[in-house]
Design an enzyme around this catalytic site. Structure first.
Site, mmCIF file in Angstrom:
data_model
loop_
_atom_site.group_PDB
_atom_site.id
_atom_site.type_symbol
_atom_site.label_atom_id
_atom_site.label_comp_id
_atom_site.label_asym_id
_atom_site.label_seq_id
_atom_site.Cartn_x
_atom_site.Cartn_y
_atom_site.Cartn_z
ATOM 1 N N GLU A 65 0.823 -1.200 0.121
ATOM 2 C CA GLU A 65 -0.120 -0.087 -0.040
ATOM 3 C C GLU A 65 0.933 1.245 0.049
ATOM 4 O O GLU A 65 1.779 1.466 0.749
ATOM 5 C CB GLU A 65 -1.143 0.140 1.148
ATOM 6 C CG GLU A 65 -1.788 1.367 1.174
ATOM 7 C CD GLU A 65 -3.001 1.242 1.995
ATOM 8 O OE1 GLU A 65 -3.649 2.292 2.331
ATOM 9 O OE2 GLU A 65 -3.522 0.399 2.649
ATOM 10 N N ASP A 139 -3.378 12.145 -2.776
ATOM 11 C CA ASP A 139 -3.512 13.575 -2.646
ATOM 12 C C ASP A 139 -3.771 13.968 -4.313
ATOM 13 O O ASP A 139 -3.177 13.427 -5.305
ATOM 14 C CB ASP A 139 -2.083 14.145 -2.700
ATOM 15 C CG ASP A 139 -2.183 15.692 -2.385
ATOM 16 O OD1 ASP A 139 -3.269 16.660 -3.053
ATOM 17 O OD2 ASP A 139 -1.548 16.461 -1.700
#
Length: 233
Positions: A65, A139
């Site tokens: 991840e 983001d």
């Protein structure tokens, strides 16, 4: 050539549990490299060897991840699938510390944490090395002049895909609509990856992806969430 980062380190509060995990030797087994400051990735060129002495061993399915935040969902996934090994890559010390603390309190043996730039790490790894790579709520870099920082781009996906095993997954999710359709266009047109839901389609939210507090809050405010899962050809 100047490297454009996909992240920006921010100063955030670190609670006592996170600080303890970064300094107490009993949590050291979860921390692959230095946990303060910029992560030194020298010598990290095989992720599977990190689990050689674990119950699962080095040949178990491996999920990586990228940018796990505070680690809540990563820990939940590691608990739910104990036969799979998990590696989280993050640059923010409070998140690294909290994730290590939770792993320790749960006595997990199938998770490791790396501090550093995920793209640089992936460049150092062998081809066909990882079963799944997940990127949850990255983001979105909302301003147009920052779009070059978005993780999902043709150049970065070439690096990601190289490290995936044939049949391996790249799974991403976002609550930012413009980024969702940006990723769909990039990934649908990237040779070597196939959209599991079919070209032009998003994947229904999979049960194995934990729902975070952030995601619940967004849903309560009628924000959309989009998942995409691609398989390496």
């Amino acid at each position: 050539m100047r490297i454009v980062n996909t992240f920006m380190k921010r100063r955030t509060h670190m609670n006592k549990n996170a600080e303890q995990a970064l300094t107490d030797p009993k949590f050291a087994e979860y921390l692959v490299n230095n946990s303060f400051g910029d992560g030194n990735l020298d010598g990290i060129d095989d992720l599977r060897v990190l689990f050689a002495d674990s119950p699962n061993g080095s040949n178990a399915p491996l999920t990586v991840e990228i940018g796990f935040g505070l680690g809540d969902s990563l820990i939940e996934m590691a608990i739910a699938d104990p036969t799979r090994n998990f590696i989280g890559v993050e640059v923010h010390e409070p998140g690294i510390g909290k994730c290590a603390y939770m792993a320790g309190t749960q006595n997990l043996t199938n998770i490791k944490i790396i501090n550093g730039d995920a793209i640089q790490l992936l460049k150092q790894l062998p081809e066909n090395h990882i079963d799944r790579i997940q990127l949850y709520f990255p983001d979105p870099w909302r301003k147009k002049r920052h779009f070059k920082r978005r993780f999902v781009s043709a150049e970065r996906m070439a690096i990601v895909t190289r490290t995936l095993k044939p049949g391996g997954w790249f799974h991403t999710a976002t609550d930012w609509e413009h980024y969702a359709f940006w990723m769909l266009e990039v990934l649908d047109n990237f040779a070597g990856l196939s959209n599991q839901a079919g070209t032009g389609n998003f994947t229904p939210r999979p049960d194995f992806r934990p729902m975070t507090k952030f995601e619940r809050r967004g849903i309560d405010r009628d924000h959309g969430v989009w998942d995409l899962i691609y398989t390496k050809d």
